[in-house]
Design a protein around this motif. Structure first.
Motif, short mmCIF file in Angstrom:
data_model
loop_
_atom_site.label_atom_id
_atom_site.label_comp_id
_atom_site.label_asym_id
_atom_site.label_seq_id
_atom_site.Cartn_x
_atom_site.Cartn_y
_atom_site.Cartn_z
N HIS A 356 30.01 -37.48 83.16
CA HIS A 356 31.41 -37.71 83.48
C HIS A 356 31.83 -36.68 84.54
CE1 HIS A 356 31.51 -39.60 79.34
NE2 HIS A 356 30.55 -38.69 79.20
N PHE A 357 32.55 -37.15 85.57
CA PHE A 357 33.01 -36.25 86.62
C PHE A 357 34.53 -36.28 86.70
CE2 PHE A 357 28.67 -36.88 88.07
CZ PHE A 357 28.32 -35.61 88.54
N LEU A 358 35.12 -35.08 86.75
CA LEU A 358 36.55 -34.94 87.04
C LEU A 358 36.67 -34.15 88.33
CD1 LEU A 358 39.40 -34.09 84.58
CD2 LEU A 358 39.32 -33.05 86.84
N ILE A 359 37.34 -34.73 89.31
CA ILE A 359 37.43 -34.13 90.65
C ILE A 359 38.89 -33.87 90.99
CG2 ILE A 359 37.03 -34.55 93.12
CD1 ILE A 359 34.64 -36.34 92.24
N THR A 360 39.18 -32.68 91.51
CA THR A 360 40.51 -32.40 92.02
C THR A 360 40.42 -32.15 93.52
OG1 THR A 360 40.51 -29.97 91.83
CG2 THR A 360 41.03 -31.24 89.85
N SER A 361 41.45 -32.57 94.24
CA SER A 361 41.48 -32.37 95.69
C SER A 361 42.86 -32.76 96.20
CB SER A 361 40.43 -33.23 96.39
OG SER A 361 40.83 -34.59 96.44
N ARG A 362 43.05 -32.60 97.48
CA ARG A 362 44.25 -33.15 98.12
C ARG A 362 44.07 -34.66 98.27
NH1 ARG A 362 44.78 -28.68 102.95
NH2 ARG A 362 44.33 -26.90 101.62
N PRO A 363 45.17 -35.38 98.47
CA PRO A 363 45.08 -36.85 98.52
C PRO A 363 44.57 -37.39 99.85
CG PRO A 363 47.35 -36.17 98.81
CD PRO A 363 46.57 -34.90 98.55
N TYR A 364 43.43 -36.89 100.30
CA TYR A 364 42.91 -37.28 101.61
C TYR A 364 42.32 -38.69 101.56
CZ TYR A 364 43.40 -32.50 103.42
OH TYR A 364 43.89 -31.30 103.84
N PRO A 365 42.57 -39.50 102.59
CA PRO A 365 42.01 -40.86 102.62
C PRO A 365 40.49 -40.88 102.58
CG PRO A 365 43.68 -40.57 104.33
CD PRO A 365 43.43 -39.22 103.76
N GLU A 366 39.84 -39.86 103.18
CA GLU A 366 38.38 -39.85 103.21
C GLU A 366 37.78 -39.63 101.82
OE1 GLU A 366 39.77 -35.74 104.78
OE2 GLU A 366 40.33 -37.86 104.97
N ILE A 367 38.56 -39.15 100.87
CA ILE A 367 38.10 -39.03 99.49
C ILE A 367 38.45 -40.30 98.72
CG2 ILE A 367 38.40 -37.76 97.33
CD1 ILE A 367 38.78 -35.23 98.94
N ARG A 368 39.65 -40.82 98.98
CA ARG A 368 40.08 -42.04 98.28
C ARG A 368 39.16 -43.22 98.56
NH1 ARG A 368 44.84 -43.19 96.07
NH2 ARG A 368 45.82 -41.39 97.07
N ARG A 369 38.60 -43.29 99.73
CA ARG A 369 37.76 -44.46 100.07
C ARG A 369 36.49 -44.52 99.23
NH1 ARG A 369 33.60 -44.05 104.12
NH2 ARG A 369 33.16 -41.89 104.72
N PHE A 370 36.09 -43.39 98.64
CA PHE A 370 34.95 -43.38 97.74
C PHE A 370 35.35 -43.62 96.29
CE2 PHE A 370 33.10 -40.86 101.25
CZ PHE A 370 31.88 -41.51 101.39
#
Length: 623
Positions: A356-370
């Protein structure tokens, strides 16, 4: 059994399991679907021998009964089951034995029965039996299914392997981050584990639940929340006794060992084997084959992570990765692509992985697309975040009041301004209060009123001030850039401050331009056309903020600073109109750069003539 029998809701699970199986396996629907028509005869009626069905049986012997008045099936019966070694074909004998011995049903050589009789219910009965078995196994306490690992220590070879794996200790990084940010205020953040998104991630009933993306703008408490989750989960019994393993990693763009995909995997594996030494076998065998080379290979490390999370290991791996957006773009894409391919809906083997993975980051589109197909949540959408911010402000103001002896009026005014200007960001409050710590009580309100509202404006103010204030303290300036440089958008104002720095303008300028290049690169993606409207607008806004012109004022400020001009010409010559003044101010290296880029740059005619003349003089001087 008593748990199932007492809980009426649990009895519905069998129906759901059957529906899931039939929904995902089209070829089973015809064989295993519940029959809609069937004939029930009295137990005393003797059927025709060797008949394949009951079409020739006497319809007058049919037994008529009303359907069960329940809204779910199959229905679970509880009682004793008799076991025999012969096929029971006589219904009267069956019922008599069941009555005499108080038996619920019989278990015997069913295969022999199926060889002799064609059963309309065979497919559905088999599926129902399998579904009930799965449901019963799912509620068996984990402690009865899993054995605690016997291995608790490492031998010398394993110790050497662990040393080779080490790149950073995430627990030390977590503690350092806590010291830098300060402890969270009491009674804050703990609510996060009660949220449905976290509950789903911890239980992970479907593939969407195996990855949770918590995102938020800079300063909204993502890292503090990640630290809280780590500490609270590690205190739970299932993680203490080794049934579950929690590994975590805190990314940092200013630290090379904490900003690559391989570093993340090495940090996670380091924690996994430290908590469960019995899992060292998966690491050791690869290390023996390839020595340290395997720890520099993303694919090699990823395969080891998968090995530790296979069904046979009987351990659930929970991985928390904080601030993934601070990794370099190539590493970020590599890791996200692998995670989504492995746990995504298209991988049928994903259900066999206990990861299980929990990831935190800014709401960047390049992350959302994955991560679009998995569960996600904007941290700022939780109403508890604003409550936590108010608690933090109250704590900070109380501390400042004690240190600087605020009056009630000053404390009240400071509190009100902090709430008004913070715009929901914890980091703004922290930075503002750090500034107030060096200000006397009578200047507190005035100082706070002068600070820009919102985090991005505050960052710009801090960086610009730092570039001017610390001209004779290069190390301080570089520390500020490393600390805050990843949080703000580069502007012409920052460049001007760097160019005007009389000590290290060239190095500061180089770092600012590096940061701008990273911002621009982060927004470049061939899949732009497929983005949702909202994500596309956010991307366009980010691109607009990441682009600026090299203004005439910047050029004029750099004209008599050869090293600064050299950096500008080397990195941004295509954005500059090359004038005679610029050619005249260029040093020998800058002249060579202009000469080599003559076809790609915008150079005025008189400047071109001046460049030729200076290059000829430079050539004669070299001779």
């Amino acid at each position: 059994m008593s748990q199932i029998e007492s809980n009426s809701m649990s009895k519905r699970q069998g129906k759901q399991i059957i529906a899931d199986v039939l929904g995902s396996n089209e070829d089973m629907k015809e064989k295993c679907f519940r029959p809609t028509k069937d004939l029930l005869f009295h137990a005393s009626y003797p059927h025709h021998d060797n008949a394949r069905d009951c079409s020739a049986c006497d319809s007058n012997e049919l037994s008529h009964r009303s359907p069960r008045e329940i809204d779910y099936e199959p229905y679970l019966h509880f009682g004793l089951i008799a076991s025999g070694n012969q096929v029971m074909k006589d219904a009267q004998s069956r019922d008599q034995i069941a009555q005499d011995l108080d038996m619920l049903c019989f278990e015997m050589e069913a295969a022999g029965l199926m060889d002799q009789l064609q059963c309309l219910w065979q497919g559905y009965a088999s599926l129902t039996a399998a579904a009930c078995a799965k449901f019963i196994l799912s509620i068996v306490p984990l402690s009865s299914r899993r054995q605690k690992p016997n291995k608790t220590e490492f031998d010398q070879e394993e110790t050497d392997c662990l040393k080779a794996l080490f790149v950073t200790d995430p627990s030390e990084d977590k503690n350092a981050l806590k010291r830098r940010k300060g402890d969270r205020a009491p009674e804050t953040c703990e609510w996060i584990l009660e949220k449905q998104e976290l509950q789903n991630w911890l239980s992970s009933h479907g593939h969407r639940d195996k990855i949770l993306w918590l995102y938020g703008n800079p300063g909204t408490g993502k890292s503090t929340m990640a630290i809280t989750m780590v500490e609270l989960l590690l205190d739970r019994s299932e993680f203490k006794n080794g049934e579950n393993v929690l590994a975590y990693f805190f990314c940092d763009s200013s630290v090379p060992e904490r900003s690559t995909a391989t570093s993340i995997l090495r940090g996670l594996l380091y924690q996994i084997v430290k908590q469960r030494p019995d899992l060292m076998q998966h690491l050791l065998c690869k290390w023996k084959e390839r020595t340290e080379k395997v720890f520099n290979s993303f694919d090699g490390l990823w395969n080891i992570v998968l090995d530790t999370g296979q069904t046979g290991t009987e351990v659930e791996l929970y991985c928390i990765i904080d601030a993934l957006d601070e990794c370099d773009r190539e590493s970020q894409d590599e890791l996200l692509k692998q995670i989504t391919q492995t746990l995504g809906s298209e991988n049928r083997k994903a259900s066999n992985l206990h990861i299980h993975f929990l990831i935190t980051s800014r709401p960047y589109p390049e992350i959302r697309r994955f991560l679009y197909e998995f569960n996600s949540k904007d941290l700022s959408s939780y109403e508890e975040v604003q409550k936590d911010l108010k608690i933090l402000i109250e704590k900070k103001v109380t501390q400042l009041s004690l240190i600087s002896q605020y009056s009630k009026n000053v404390a009240s005014s400071v509190s009100d301004i902090l709430k008004q200007k913070a715009e929901g960001t914890f980091l703004w409050v922290g930075i503002a209060c750090d500034e107030l710590a060096h200000v006397r009580s009578r200047k507190a309100v005035e100082t706070l009123q002068m600070l820009p509202q919102g985090l991005n404006a505050l960052y710009m103010n801090l960086i610009t001030t730092a570039l001017g204030r610390h001209e004779n303290d290069n190390e301080t300036t570089f520390q500020i850039l490393n600390r805050f440089g990843c949080h703000f958008d580069i502007t012409e104002e920052h460049l001007m401050a760097a160019v005007c720095n009389s000590v290290s303008g060239d190095e500061i300028l180089r770092r600012l331009l590096d940061r701008q290049d990273d911002q621009i690169k982060a927004t470049q993606n061939p899949d732009d056309a497929t983005r949702p409207d909202g994500a596309m607008k956010s991307l366009q806004d980010h691109r607009r903020r990441s682009q600026f012109k090299i203004t005439r004022d910047i050029i004029r400020a750099a004209e008599r600073k050869h090293d600064v001009m050299e950096v500008l010409l080397d990195r941004r010559a295509s954005q500059i109109q090359i004038t005679q003044d610029i050619v005249g101010a260029a040093n020998t290296k800058a002249l060579q750069l202009l000469h080599n880029q003559r076809d790609q740059i915008n150079i005025k005619e008189e400047a071109s003539i001046s460049l030729d003349r200076r290059m000829n003089e430079f050539g004669k001087w070299n001779i």
